[in-house]
Design a protein around this motif. Structure first.
Motif, PDB file in Angstrom:
ATOM      1  N   ASP C  58      10.374  35.710   2.502  1.00  0.00           N
ATOM      2  CA  ASP C  58       9.305  35.272   1.607  1.00  0.00           C
ATOM      3  C   ASP C  58       9.902  34.566   0.402  1.00  0.00           C
ATOM      4  N   GLU C  59       9.808  33.236   0.404  1.00  0.00           N
ATOM      5  CA  GLU C  59      10.381  32.468  -0.696  1.00  0.00           C
ATOM      6  C   GLU C  59       9.281  31.601  -1.303  1.00  0.00           C
ATOM      7  N   GLY C  66       0.490  27.034  -4.740  1.00  0.00           N
ATOM      8  CA  GLY C  66       0.322  28.383  -4.223  1.00  0.00           C
ATOM      9  C   GLY C  66       0.818  28.550  -2.808  1.00  0.00           C
ATOM     10  N   VAL C  67       1.679  27.629  -2.332  1.00  0.00           N
ATOM     11  CA  VAL C  67       2.171  27.731  -0.962  1.00  0.00           C
ATOM     12  C   VAL C  67       3.520  28.428  -0.966  1.00  0.00           C
ATOM     13  N   ARG C  68       3.657  29.418  -0.119  1.00  0.00           N
ATOM     14  CA  ARG C  68       4.925  30.123  -0.023  1.00  0.00           C
ATOM     15  C   ARG C  68       5.529  29.889   1.339  1.00  0.00           C
ATOM     16  N   TYR C  69       6.864  29.987   1.360  1.00  0.00           N
ATOM     17  CA  TYR C  69       7.571  29.883   2.625  1.00  0.00           C
ATOM     18  C   TYR C  69       7.776  31.305   3.097  1.00  0.00           C
ATOM     19  N   SER C  70       6.840  31.820   3.879  1.00  0.00           N
ATOM     20  CA  SER C  70       7.005  33.213   4.292  1.00  0.00           C
ATOM     21  C   SER C  70       6.892  33.323   5.809  1.00  0.00           C
ATOM     22  N   LEU C  71       7.875  33.985   6.374  1.00  0.00           N
ATOM     23  CA  LEU C  71       7.950  34.161   7.818  1.00  0.00           C
ATOM     24  C   LEU C  71       8.035  35.639   8.116  1.00  0.00           C
ATOM     25  N   ALA C  72       7.563  36.025   9.272  1.00  0.00           N
ATOM     26  CA  ALA C  72       7.730  37.407   9.716  1.00  0.00           C
ATOM     27  C   ALA C  72       7.298  37.468  11.167  1.00  0.00           C
ATOM     28  N   THR C 119      11.287  23.907  16.793  1.00  0.00           N
ATOM     29  CA  THR C 119      11.192  24.385  15.410  1.00  0.00           C
ATOM     30  C   THR C 119       9.727  24.489  14.980  1.00  0.00           C
ATOM     31  N   ALA C 120       8.958  23.447  15.309  1.00  0.00           N
ATOM     32  CA  ALA C 120       7.560  23.463  14.879  1.00  0.00           C
ATOM     33  C   ALA C 120       6.796  24.610  15.522  1.00  0.00           C
ATOM     34  N   THR C 121       7.048  24.810  16.832  1.00  0.00           N
ATOM     35  CA  THR C 121       6.304  25.860  17.526  1.00  0.00           C
ATOM     36  C   THR C 121       6.687  27.235  16.998  1.00  0.00           C
ATOM     37  N   LEU C 122       7.993  27.461  16.861  1.00  0.00           N
ATOM     38  CA  LEU C 122       8.421  28.747  16.310  1.00  0.00           C
ATOM     39  C   LEU C 122       7.823  28.946  14.917  1.00  0.00           C
ATOM     40  N   ALA C 127       4.898  31.835  10.905  1.00  0.00           N
ATOM     41  CA  ALA C 127       4.375  31.621   9.547  1.00  0.00           C
ATOM     42  C   ALA C 127       3.420  32.747   9.138  1.00  0.00           C
ATOM     43  N   GLN C 128       3.587  33.207   7.940  1.00  0.00           N
ATOM     44  CA  GLN C 128       2.676  34.210   7.401  1.00  0.00           C
ATOM     45  C   GLN C 128       1.897  33.651   6.224  1.00  0.00           C
ATOM     46  N   ASP C 129       2.007  32.343   6.049  1.00  0.00           N
ATOM     47  CA  ASP C 129       1.275  31.671   4.985  1.00  0.00           C
ATOM     48  C   ASP C 129       0.326  30.705   5.690  1.00  0.00           C
ATOM     49  N   LEU C 130      -0.916  30.741   5.312  1.00  0.00           N
ATOM     50  CA  LEU C 130      -1.915  29.959   6.035  1.00  0.00           C
ATOM     51  C   LEU C 130      -1.537  28.483   6.075  1.00  0.00           C
TER      52      LEU C 130
END
Lengths: 509, 179, 497, 99
Positions: C58-59, C66-72, C119-122, C127-130
């Motif tokens: 989560d960066e 308000g956009v975050r780079y969050s993955l999980a 990369t795009a599909t993964l 992505a955990q950010d809408l």
């Protein structure tokens, strides 16, 4: 009679002064030498002037002050717009090398005149971005337009160029006259030519006075001519196509930046209290422009016309930011203007190069099979098209995101939806170009392999300067394309920059 | 007295304007415009704008229009008939113009501003004199003044670029030779 | 870990652009296998029975917006990530092993585009950010536009343009919907955020949810594609090169279904309940239409393509039964179908080489000298028609079970689809493998290099049939979590009785 | 005399100019019509300067004269250049850029 010279803040005025000196220098230096030597010397002076002005702008970044008796105001918004104009002018100079209209040794336009006109137009843009009263606004608008009329017509050998110059002059003057009449009414209603005075008066009793309403309507129509917002856009494709391509590139990008800047100051600030009067009208203009521009571009075979119509649509997108009338809107506008420059300039550069390399001019056939022939150019054009279409990974996506956010935030969600719909239509023609680049074989050239009729100058001269010219143009093109992707992935620096520009307008919510 | 002067000026200005668009020969149109400009200068005088009136006559009606006359004479008074344009446009254009006029008049007549409905406030004696205009130009509107002079310079450059020292027949064979 | 997994494909893709022609495919293959290893590692290291997100990154990315780079990952996405890595590895190695003729001398570009696509599909799955999700969702299109347009067959430009316009129509509206969601929520909370968890905690009013739901549903249903809006599918499937088709049908189609589970159910629960029946009607229509069309088509690709439409209909039905059984089955079925359809398209590629046609009516007898190929194909066919004992059977059983509990009528109609599947799957197998060998075709055993890719794939199908719990156990908790989000929006069923 | 009279006259002149731009085809005459429009603006400016009692409108009018002069110069330059190219001086015949 007592005469008091106004207090002059030379630091704040320094970009304007630098550009003024640059115009004169370019004219004077242009008198000496000819051909290649003239080109090098003048270009050094021209680019030097632009670099100096850009440097001074950056030096003044963060300042926010009135200059010369409140006629001008330098703040981050003005500086941002100026920088966009300067960058596109600097991009245009190498593009103009070996351009038939400026290179002809005995012809009327030499590099000196060409660059003097170009820099003068930038000067006009700088002034209009800072204008704080109606008179300065009007005269600066002319100062940026008049050189452009000449530049459009500067390829005096080509009928198209002269026609486009005359057409632009007539339509531009019609726009100016309409704007003038509108400004006169605004002045009449408010009794003041200063934006502050107008704002004070509009905040008072005159909000719903017919005089003011008609004034606003006329001024909006006049500015719509300059911004090529539909339905005042009919000149755009013709003029874009007829003008020499480097001029088109400059005109498309820089004019929008400067004029949108003053639109923000005039509507959002000076007429801010009358927001209910003009907001629906501008919203309608924006929506019409999005639809008309995108629909018009669909069947175009000429790349310059295509970009002209696309410019109409993009102006519509940017109009949405003005309609939002908020700090977020101004930030979105500034971001989109910068993005617009980054996206458009590579496309025009590729068109310029292909105009000289192939006999097809700016027809879409000129880029058929480019992916095999010139992968680097093809990549730049592709990135630029994808960005204009607003696909993710490019600065265009973030720009649209910003715009939609501003629109939704101001309860103009339907305009956000309009942007989305416009983008869908636009895919059809942007992707057509991309498909031509990568998925079609190169078009067959007519036998003889002759140079196109419009690219004047001798074969010999063209090959002589080719190496240097191509390297510089190619470098600049790739740089802009790379920036398009870079700011699409890491937009924060550009977003911060745009946000600062938005904050510099204190009067907005 | 003022009324008479106004109507005289108004008739001159309007007549000149209509003549500009109605006359077939551009040469006469230019002459009509000069009449129009001089009538306007009269109106400016009534409105206490002496300096503007003087500039109008000396610079505008004098210098600029003379340039215009020369060009018209050089290019040749191309006769063009007014009544042949695209069908529809000739009916539409007057309609549009009329609509525009009505709309503007509504704004002007309908305004609630007191200042517009009167003869105007009392003004100092030197209102519109060269002195006071000059003072404004050099103080509050210094930038405008400088920008306007820049505009004149660049217009001169532009005119030279477009129309100046051009010997088409000589330059064409010289392609590439005089590099 | 997730960062490496996400960006490695793109990095290696760019590397491929500058490597020599001969080396690039092998570098790409090694990279793809490494990613597959990473993805398997994720599954092994997955904490069972937990619905929380794992391996969170989560960066801050664009703070002003308000956009975050969050993955999980969670129990739903972990298997889709695995599926993605697996199929990409399969396709890349398949192409590398054969030095694919469809690449028309632009190998480096081919592998670059594949990398970008992965990369795009993964990214879409992680992505955990809408907004990040929307971005990756749109980004997926770009490489596939080029992959089909450059390397495709006849009419490729028209087909690929049609595909991208169709799919972007939906996803641009989705972009507007996403922004509207965040801003409307921000007007209540005062803070602009696109984080899915945040948005879930502050739901919108029902009215706003409804129109935004429509935008999202449009995007996802087009992507699948579902019945009335599948217009791009036949053209694109005809024109696309087969390895690309594996990815298009095996993975990309799932992103839509995944989007319903990940985004629509938690964030727009009220609207989900409102539109439940509408979507179920679309799902059932897709099942019937897809099955019937699959039965009538003669082009192999289209048979597989329409069967995908039907299968995605099942998956949608499972999700919108809004029961944990149905949704569990949907998750299982997503993986199943991905594996099966990938195998089918690879087999189609082999059949084409042998019969020199993709027309079903002009094929036959290919099994005569190719027992191994026939056996592999048979396994895949059985899985397609959801033979009892296959994982597909379990998946469809769960889905129908969920649907029965919710709306009996829909379940009955959908069950017809199960029967139809048997028809078209067996027809596909028989027409190609049995009967007489027509002229010009030859029956040839699968080559060693092809079996290197196909055999592991079929092995996966078999393994999953033996151990469906692998997915069901891990997915359960997360699915429950999503269903619970909707359950609050419905009238509690207990009160009704 | 009320200022309104001047403004109505100015509106009339503006409308005449605008109509002229639409009706006439010779670029020379179109330029003249543009002059009419700018002058109508000038009259309005001077009238408003009178009604509001400050001279800013007059300065504006002065600037407009400069602008008008510049536009005329460039326009005439273009026309002369086109004449030298023996182009038809008829806007409707600018077929090159139709579309």
């Amino acid at each position: 009679m007592t005469f008091e010279a106004p207090d002059i803040d030379y630091a704040g005025l320094s970009p304007v002064l630098a550009l003024t000196v640059g115009v004169v220098l370019a004219l004077v230096v242009g008198l000496f030498g000819s051909g290649r030597r003239q080109r090098i010397v003048v270009s050094i002076f021209g680019l030097g002037t632009l670099a100096a002005a850009a440097g001074l702008c950056i030096w003044q970044w963060g300042e926010s002050k009135e200059l010369i008796a409140g006629a001008l105001r330098i703040d981050d918004l003005a500086i941002a717009a100026t920088l966009v104009a300067i960058v596109s002018a600097a991009f245009c100079i190498p593009l103009s090398w070996r351009e038939e209209s400026v290179e002809r040794p005995l012809g009327p336009t030499g590099h000196g005149e060409f660059q003097a006109l170009l820099i003068c137009s930038v000067l006009g843009m700088t002034l209009i971005a800072q204008a704080q009263n109606l008179i300065a606004f009007f005269v600066a608008l002319e100062l940026l337009s008049v050189p452009l009329y000449v530049l459009c017509g500067s390829a005096t050998r080509r009928e198209q160029s002269l026609e486009s110059g005359l057409k632009y002059l007539i339509i531009g003057s019609l726009g100016s006259a309409t704007l003038l009449y509108g400004l006169a009414f605004v002045y009449g209603a408010s009794g003041s030519t200063d934006f502050d005075g107008v704002r004070a008066a509009v905040g008072g009793a005159v909000v719903d006075d017919p005089l003011l309403l008609i004034g606003i309507a006329l001024a909006a129509a006049g500015l719509a001519f300059k911004l090529s917002v539909a339905p005042f856009h009919q000149w755009t494709p013709d003029v874009y196509q007829g003008a020499p391509t480097p001029v088109t590139a400059f005109m498309a990008v820089a004019t929008k930046a400067a004029v949108f800047c003053v639109v923000v100051r005039f509507f959002d600030v000076a007429l801010g209290p009358a927001v209910g009067d003009w907001q629906p009208a501008l919203a309608a203009l924006g929506a019409v422009s999005i639809v008309v521009g995108n629909a018009g571009a669909l069947g175009q075979d000429s790349l310059k016309r295509l970009l002209g119509y696309s410019g109409v649509a993009q102006a519509g997108y940017m109009m949405v930011a003005v309609v939002a009338a908020s700090e977020a809107g101004v930030s979105a506008l500034v971001f989109y203007l910068a993005a617009y420059a980054l996206m458009n300039l590579p496309a025009f550069a590729v068109i310029t190069i292909r105009e000289r390399e192939t006999p097809f001019g700016d027809h879409i056939r000129a880029v058929d099979g480019l992916g095999r022939e010139r992968p680097a150019l093809a990549a730049a054009l592709t990135i630029s098209m994808l960005a204009l279409a607003g696909l993710p990974g490019t600065v265009g996506f973030i720009g649209k995101l910003f715009l939609i956010e501003a629109a939704v935030d101001s309860d103009y969600t339907w305009l956000g939806v309009m942007i989305a719909i416009g983008t869908m239509i636009s895919l059809a023609y942007y992707l057509r170009v991309v498909a031509a680049v990568w998925m079609r074989p190169a078009a067959e050239r007519p036998a003889g392999g002759a140079m196109p009729a419009i690219a004047g100058g001798s074969q010999e001269a063209d090959t002589a300067g080719k190496g240097v010219r191509c390297r510089v143009i190619l470098g600049a093109t790739l740089l802009a394309a790379a920036a398009t992707v870079f700011f699409g992935v890491l937009p924060s620096p550009l977003v911060d920059w745009a946000a600062r520009a938005g904050e510099s307008i204190a009067a907005l919510p | 007295m003022e009324e008479i002067a106004f109507f005289a000026g108004a008739i001159g200005a309007l007549g000149g304007a209509i003549a500009v668009i109605a006359l077939r020969n551009p040469f006469y149109s230019v002459l009509a415009l000069i009449v129009h400009l001089i009538s306007l200068a009269g109106l400016f005088l009534i409105l206490y704008a002496e300096f503007i009136a003087a500039a109008q006559i000396v610079v505008y009606a004098g210098a600029v229009m003379v340039l215009y006359l020369f060009v018209t004479a050089y290019v040749g008074g191309v006769e063009e008939s007014i009544w042949e344009p695209i069908p529809g446009q000739r009916f539409l254009a007057p309609l549009l113009a009329a609509a525009l006029f009505i709309e503007l008049s509504i704004a002007v007549v309908g305004t609630a501003l007191k200042a517009v409905e009167s003869t105007g406030p009392t003004i100092p004696a030197d209102f519109g004199s060269p002195g006071s205009i000059g003072e404004l130009l050099l103080e509050r509107f210094l930038v405008v003044f400088e920008a306007a002079s820049m505009l004149l310079l660049i217009a001169a450059v532009g005119a030279i670029v477009l129309a100046g020292r051009k010997r088409e027949r000589e330059t064409v064979p010289a392609r590439g030779a005089g590099r | 870990m997730l960062n490496v997994l996400l960006w490695m494909p793109l990095a290696i893709g760019i590397l491929c652009l500058v490597l020599p022609h001969r080396v690039a495919p092998w570098v790409a293959t090694i990279g793809a296998l490494a990613r597959l290893g990473l993805a398997i590692g994720l599954v092994i290291g997955f904490d069972l029975g937990v619905s929380e997100l794992q391996h969170v990154v989560d960066e801050s990315w664009i703070p002003d917006l308000g956009v975050r780079y969050s993955l999980a990952i969670d129990g739903i996405s972990v298997f889709l990530v695995l599926l993605t890595a697996l199929l990409w590895a399969g396709v890349i190695s398949f192409s590398a092993l054969r030095g694919h003729h469809e690449q028309r001398g632009r190998r480096r570009l081919f592998y670059f585009l594949l990398g970008l696509g992965e990369t795009a599909t993964l990214g879409a799955f992680l992505a955990q950010d809408l907004l990040l999700f929307v971005l990756f969702f749109d980004l997926m299109l770009i490489p596939f536009f080029f992959l089909i347009g450059i390397f495709g067959g006849r009419d490729r430009i028209a087909a690929t343009t049609k595909m991208i316009v169709y799919t972007l129509v939906g996803s641009l509206l989705m972009l507007v919907g996403a922004i509207a969601t965040a801003i409307l929520v921000a007007q209540d909370t005062g803070e602009l955020s696109f984080s899915i968890a945040e948005l879930r905690a502050n739901l919108l009013s029902t009215g706003s949810q409804e129109w935004i739901f429509c935008f999202f549903a449009a995007a996802f249903l087009v992507k699948m594609p579902a019945f009335p809006i599948h217009g791009w599918m036949p053209d694109a499937y005809r024109a696309a090169p087969l390895p690309v088709l594996v990815l298009l049908s095996g993975v990309l189609a799932k992103v839509g279904a995944y989007g319903f589970l990940r985004i629509v159910l938690p964030i727009y629960p009220d609207a989900t309940v409102t539109f439940q029946e509408v979507v179920m009607v679309i799902a059932v229509a897709s099942i019937l239409y897809g099955s019937v069309m699959a039965f009538t088509q003669t082009n192999l690709r289209l048979v597989a393509g329409y069967s995908s439409v039907a299968q995605l209909g099942f998956i949608t039905l499972g999700i919108f039964s809004l029961r944990s059984d149905g949704a569990d089955g949907a998750v299982l079925q997503m993986v199943n179908h991905g594996l099966v359809v990938a195998a089918i398209f690879l087999i189609i590629a082999l059949l084409y080489e042998r019969a020199r046609t993709e027309d079903l009516t002009r094929m036959g007898g290919l099994a005569t000298r190719a027992p191994v190929l026939a056996a592999l194909f048979l396994v895949v066919t059985m899985a397609t028609l959801a033979m009892p004992g296959s994982a597909n059977f379990i998946g469809e059983f769960y889905i129908l079970n969920g649907a029965f509990q919710e709306k009996i009528a829909f379940a009955f109609v959908a069950a017809i689809g199960v029967a139809l599947a048997a028809f078209y799957a067996l027809r596909l197998y028989q027409r190609t493998m049995h009967n007489r060998l027509p002229e010009g075709a030859e029956s040839r055993e699968i080559s060693r290099r092809d079996s290197l890719v196909l055999t592991p794939l079929v092995a996966c199908i078999v393994a999953l049939a033996l151990w469906p719990g692998l997915i069901l156990e891990r997915g359960e908790a997360s699915v429950e979590d999503k269903i619970a989000a909707v359950a609050e929006a419905r009238e509690p069923p207990v009160a009704m009785r | 005399m009320d200022i309104t009279w001047y403004l109505v006259l100015s509106a009339l002149l503006f409308a005449v100019g605008a109509g002229g731009v639409l009706v006439r085809r010779s670029p020379l005459v179109i330029l003249l019509c543009l002059e009419l429009m700018l002058n109508a603006g000038n009259l309005a400016l001077v009238a408003f300067a009178r009604s509001s009692g400050n001279e800013e409108g007059q300065v504006f009018a002065l600037v407009v004269m400069v602008v008008a002069a510049c536009e005329v110069v460039i326009g005439l330059g273009l026309i002369v250049a086109m004449f030298r190219r023996r182009l038809a001086l008829d806007v409707d015949e600018m077929r090159e850029l139709r579309g």
